[in-house]
Design an enzyme around this catalytic site. Sequence first.
Site, PDB file in Angstrom:
ATOM      1  CB  THR A   1      -0.863   0.197   1.222  1.00 45.72           C
ATOM      2  OG1 THR A   1      -1.524   1.076   1.245  1.00 45.72           O
ATOM      3  CG2 THR A   1      -0.152  -0.243   2.502  1.00 45.72           C
ATOM      4  CG  ASP A   2      -0.989   4.985  -1.071  1.00 47.65           C
ATOM      5  OD1 ASP A   2      -1.762   4.302   0.027  1.00 47.65           O
ATOM      6  OD2 ASP A   2      -1.757   5.860  -1.550  1.00 47.65           O
ATOM      7  CD  GLU A   3      -3.059   3.802   4.612  1.00 48.73           C
ATOM      8  OE1 GLU A   3      -2.716   3.187   5.589  1.00 48.73           O
ATOM      9  OE2 GLU A   3      -4.191   3.812   4.281  1.00 48.73           O
TER      10      GLU A   3
ATOM     11  CE1 TYR B   1      -3.508  -2.436   5.833  1.00 44.96           C
ATOM     12  CE2 TYR B   1      -3.309  -0.224   5.532  1.00 44.96           C
ATOM     13  CZ  TYR B   1      -3.378  -1.380   4.998  1.00 44.96           C
ATOM     14  OH  TYR B   1      -3.199  -1.733   3.693  1.00 44.96           O
TER      15      TYR B   1
ATOM     16  CE  LYS C   1      -0.421  -4.411   3.142  1.00 46.41           C
ATOM     17  NZ  LYS C   1      -0.821  -5.841   2.564  1.00 46.41           N
TER      18      LYS C   1
HETATM   19  P1  NAD Z   1     -10.092  -6.721   2.495  1.00 51.52           P
HETATM   20  O1  NAD Z   1     -10.234  -6.549   3.989  1.00 51.52           O
HETATM   21  O2  NAD Z   1     -11.246  -6.396   1.784  1.00 51.52           O
HETATM   22  O3  NAD Z   1      -9.784  -8.282   2.149  1.00 51.52           O
HETATM   23  C1  NAD Z   1      -8.903  -9.014   2.963  1.00 51.52           C
HETATM   24  C2  NAD Z   1      -9.173 -10.623   2.756  1.00 51.52           C
HETATM   25  O4  NAD Z   1      -8.078 -11.274   3.359  1.00 51.52           O
HETATM   26  C3  NAD Z   1     -10.354 -10.999   3.266  1.00 51.52           C
HETATM   27  O5  NAD Z   1     -11.120 -11.783   2.437  1.00 51.52           O
HETATM   28  C4  NAD Z   1     -10.180 -11.803   4.466  1.00 51.52           C
HETATM   29  O6  NAD Z   1     -10.885 -12.746   4.761  1.00 51.52           O
HETATM   30  C5  NAD Z   1      -8.836 -12.205   4.194  1.00 51.52           C
HETATM   31  N1  NAD Z   1      -7.986 -12.622   5.392  1.00 51.52           N
HETATM   32  C6  NAD Z   1      -7.601 -11.591   6.441  1.00 51.52           C
HETATM   33  N2  NAD Z   1      -6.761 -12.285   7.203  1.00 51.52           N
HETATM   34  C7  NAD Z   1      -6.587 -13.523   6.827  1.00 51.52           C
HETATM   35  C8  NAD Z   1      -5.721 -14.491   7.230  1.00 51.52           C
HETATM   36  N3  NAD Z   1      -5.166 -14.453   8.230  1.00 51.52           N
HETATM   37  N4  NAD Z   1      -5.365 -15.625   6.533  1.00 51.52           N
HETATM   38  C9  NAD Z   1      -6.182 -15.720   5.045  1.00 51.52           C
HETATM   39  N5  NAD Z   1      -7.146 -14.939   4.954  1.00 51.52           N
HETATM   40  C10 NAD Z   1      -7.185 -13.700   5.500  1.00 51.52           C
HETATM   41  O7  NAD Z   1      -8.961  -6.151   1.923  1.00 51.52           O
HETATM   42  P2  NAD Z   1      -8.651  -5.272   0.470  1.00 51.52           P
HETATM   43  O8  NAD Z   1      -8.958  -3.869   0.626  1.00 51.52           O
HETATM   44  O9  NAD Z   1      -9.097  -6.295  -0.682  1.00 51.52           O
HETATM   45  O10 NAD Z   1      -7.308  -5.377   0.332  1.00 51.52           O
HETATM   46  C11 NAD Z   1      -6.656  -6.196   0.012  1.00 51.52           C
HETATM   47  C12 NAD Z   1      -4.873  -6.020   0.134  1.00 51.52           C
HETATM   48  O11 NAD Z   1      -4.669  -4.905  -0.722  1.00 51.52           O
HETATM   49  C13 NAD Z   1      -4.285  -6.021   1.489  1.00 51.52           C
HETATM   50  O12 NAD Z   1      -3.123  -6.352   1.504  1.00 51.52           O
HETATM   51  C14 NAD Z   1      -4.237  -4.266   1.462  1.00 51.52           C
HETATM   52  O13 NAD Z   1      -3.239  -3.907   2.493  1.00 51.52           O
HETATM   53  C15 NAD Z   1      -3.884  -4.017   0.139  1.00 51.52           C
HETATM   54  N6  NAD Z   1      -4.289  -2.737  -0.438  1.00 51.52           N
HETATM   55  C16 NAD Z   1      -5.697  -2.041  -0.121  1.00 51.52           C
HETATM   56  C17 NAD Z   1      -5.902  -1.253  -0.840  1.00 51.52           C
HETATM   57  C18 NAD Z   1      -7.449  -0.628  -0.526  1.00 51.52           C
HETATM   58  O14 NAD Z   1      -7.680   0.498  -1.201  1.00 51.52           O
HETATM   59  N7  NAD Z   1      -8.482  -1.314  -0.248  1.00 51.52           N
HETATM   60  C19 NAD Z   1      -5.095  -0.335  -1.439  1.00 51.52           C
HETATM   61  C20 NAD Z   1      -3.877  -0.613  -1.479  1.00 51.52           C
HETATM   62  C21 NAD Z   1      -3.293  -2.064  -1.098  1.00 51.52           C
HETATM   63  O1  DAU Z   2      -4.192   4.021   0.620  1.00 53.93           O
HETATM   64  C1  DAU Z   2      -4.273   2.702   0.440  1.00 53.93           C
HETATM   65  C2  DAU Z   2      -5.095   2.342   1.793  1.00 53.93           C
HETATM   66  O2  DAU Z   2      -6.484   2.626   1.311  1.00 53.93           O
HETATM   67  C3  DAU Z   2      -5.151   0.842   1.886  1.00 53.93           C
HETATM   68  O3  DAU Z   2      -3.890   0.454   2.108  1.00 53.93           O
HETATM   69  C4  DAU Z   2      -6.095   0.644   2.982  1.00 53.93           C
HETATM   70  O4  DAU Z   2      -6.237  -0.875   3.230  1.00 53.93           O
HETATM   71  C5  DAU Z   2      -7.434   1.119   2.746  1.00 53.93           C
HETATM   72  O5  DAU Z   2      -8.474   0.710   3.685  1.00 53.93           O
HETATM   73  C6  DAU Z   2      -7.473   2.555   2.513  1.00 53.93           C
HETATM   74  O6  DAU Z   2      -7.116   3.291   3.697  1.00 53.93           O
HETATM   75  P1  DAU Z   2      -7.671   4.615   4.025  1.00 53.93           P
HETATM   76  O7  DAU Z   2      -7.661   4.906   5.529  1.00 53.93           O
HETATM   77  O8  DAU Z   2      -7.291   5.684   3.122  1.00 53.93           O
HETATM   78  O9  DAU Z   2      -8.958   4.384   3.538  1.00 53.93           O
HETATM   79  P2  DAU Z   2     -10.610   4.499   4.501  1.00 53.93           P
HETATM   80  O10 DAU Z   2     -11.643   4.186   3.418  1.00 53.93           O
HETATM   81  O11 DAU Z   2     -10.723   3.983   5.702  1.00 53.93           O
HETATM   82  O12 DAU Z   2     -10.726   6.150   4.718  1.00 53.93           O
HETATM   83  C7  DAU Z   2     -10.452   7.072   3.473  1.00 53.93           C
HETATM   84  C8  DAU Z   2     -10.367   8.585   3.939  1.00 53.93           C
HETATM   85  O13 DAU Z   2     -11.900   8.828   4.800  1.00 53.93           O
HETATM   86  C9  DAU Z   2      -9.637   8.678   5.145  1.00 53.93           C
HETATM   87  O14 DAU Z   2      -8.906   9.816   5.232  1.00 53.93           O
HETATM   88  C10 DAU Z   2     -10.390   8.438   6.516  1.00 53.93           C
HETATM   89  C11 DAU Z   2     -11.826   9.089   5.871  1.00 53.93           C
HETATM   90  N1  DAU Z   2     -12.823   8.589   6.546  1.00 53.93           N
HETATM   91  C12 DAU Z   2     -13.058   7.481   6.449  1.00 53.93           C
HETATM   92  C13 DAU Z   2     -14.281   6.530   7.069  1.00 53.93           C
HETATM   93  C14 DAU Z   2     -14.535   5.066   7.107  1.00 53.93           C
HETATM   94  C15 DAU Z   2     -14.121   9.348   7.030  1.00 53.93           C
HETATM   95  O15 DAU Z   2     -13.906  10.625   7.012  1.00 53.93           O
HETATM   96  N2  DAU Z   2     -15.149   8.869   7.593  1.00 53.93           N
HETATM   97  C16 DAU Z   2     -15.241   7.422   7.626  1.00 53.93           C
HETATM   98  O16 DAU Z   2     -16.388   6.792   8.140  1.00 53.93           O
END
Ligand code: NAD
Ligand code: DAU
Length: 340
Positions: A125-127, A153, A157
Site C-alpha cells: 500500500t502507499d500508506e 496497519y 504492511k
Molecule cells: P479486504 O479487507 O477487503 O480483504 C482481505 C481478505 O483477506 C478477506 O477476504 C479476509 O478474509 C482475508 N484474510 C484476512 N486475514 C487472513 C488470514 N490470516 N489468512 C487468510 N486470509 C485472511 O482487503 P482489500 O481492501 O481487498 O485489500 C487487499 C490487500 O490490498 C491488502 O493487503 C491491503 O493491504 C492491500 N491494499 C488495499 C487497498 C485498498 O484501497 N483497499 C489499497 C492498496 C493496498
Molecule cells: O491508500 C491505500 C489504503 O487505502 C489501503 O492500504 C487500506 O487498506 C484502505 O483501507 C485505504 O485506507 P484509508 O484509511 O485511506 O481508507 P478509508 O476508506 O478507511 O478512509 C478514507 C478516508 O476517509 C480517510 O481519510 C478517512 C476518511 N473517513 C473514513 C471513514 C471510514 C471518513 O471521513 N469517515 C469514515 O467513516
Amino acid sequence: MRIIVTGGAGFIGSNFIFHMLKKYPKYRIVCLDKLTYAGNFSTLKSVMDNPNFRFVKLDICDRAGVFALFKEEKPDIVVNFAAESHVDRSIEDPGVFLQTNIIGTATLMDACRSFGIKRYHQVSTDEVYGDLPLDRPDLFFTEQTPIHTSSPYSSSKASADLLVLAYHRTYGLPVSISRCSNNYGPYHFPEKLIPLMIANALNDKPLPVYGKGENVRDWLYVEDHCKAIDLIIHKGRIGEVYNVGGHNEMKNIDIVKLICKELGKPESLITYVANRKGHDMRYAIDPTKIHNELGWLPETKFADGIKKTIQWYLDNRNWWEEIISGEYQVYYQKMYGDRK
Ligand code: NAD
Ligand code: DAU
C-alpha cells in the site's frame, strides 16, 4: 500456470480472481482465505463452478496448512492480498494486524522457499510512505520515498514489505511488491469511506466525515489495480517495488458530496465527527516507473468509476445489506456510536 491468490474473498482479491479467470481461462487459480469478517464466500459464487478454480478456507498464519496446500497445488505464483486492511480497526486493536500482515507474509514466503516458486507478489500500500502535506501539491510518493508509517496497519504492511525484500536478498526468493493507492469499486467492504457513505446515504443515515473532511486520497478503480498486478507478475522485474496510482486526488468531503449528488440525497446528512488518530493528510502516487517499464496506465476515469460503483451498490443491495445487518452493527456502534 498455477496461482495461489490469498485473501481472494475480500475486495481487491476477488476482483483480481475474476480478472484472471476471464483473461487466462487455462490458468488454475486457488483462493486461500480465512474468511474473516472482511471475507465473503458469496462474493465468489460466480466462479465456484469453474473447474480451474478452487477455494480453500485457511489462515495464512497456519504453517502446517499452508505447507500442505503448497505441496498439493505446487503453485508457480503466489499473490498475497490477505491482510487486515482497515486503519480504524488497527487503531482499536493492533495485535491481529501484526499476526496476519507480518507473520502471515513470512509463513507464505517460507512455503515458497520450501516448494520453489517463480514469483511471490506482495500486495502492499502507499500508506507505507506515510503522508504528504496539503500545501505541497508538487510532492508525490516514488519508490524511493522513505518508509515512514503512521498507523499500526501501515506499520504492519511496511514490516511485511521489508521482510519480502529481505527474503529476496537473503534467500534469493523471486519477489515483487506493488504499493497502490486507495481502490474503489464492486465488493468494497462497507466499513471503508466510499461504500460506507453509499450505504448510509441509501438508508438516510448520517454520513460521518472525520475532522474537516480535507484529507486527500488518490483513488483508483479496482480493475486498474488488478491489471497492474497482472502485468507485474508476468513482466515486472524480480526484486522490484512498483507504485500504482491514478493521479486522481480528491478531498474526502468532495467524495461524500458527490455521492449525495449522485444518489439525490441532501448534504444535510453529512456529520463532521472526531478525527481519526494520527490521520494521514494526503496520499499521492507517482506511477512513472510502472508506466515506463510495463506500459500501465489507469483506464477508468473517476467520474465513470464512481457512477459504475454506485450503480453496483444499487444493483447488489443483498450483498451489502447482509453484511451490515450482522456483526457489523456492533462494530458501527463502537466506532461511531458516540463519536463527537
Ligand atoms: P479486504 O479487507 O477487503 O480483504 C482481505 C481478505 O483477506 C478477506 O477476504 C479476509 O478474509 C482475508 N484474510 C484476512 N486475514 C487472513 C488470514 N490470516 N489468512 C487468510 N486470509 C485472511 O482487503 P482489500 O481492501 O481487498 O485489500 C487487499 C490487500 O490490498 C491488502 O493487503 C491491503 O493491504 C492491500 N491494499 C488495499 C487497498 C485498498 O484501497 N483497499 C489499497 C492498496 C493496498
Ligand atoms: O491508500 C491505500 C489504503 O487505502 C489501503 O492500504 C487500506 O487498506 C484502505 O483501507 C485505504 O485506507 P484509508 O484509511 O485511506 O481508507 P478509508 O476508506 O478507511 O478512509 C478514507 C478516508 O476517509 C480517510 O481519510 C478517512 C476518511 N473517513 C473514513 C471513514 C471510514 C471518513 O471521513 N469517515 C469514515 O467513516
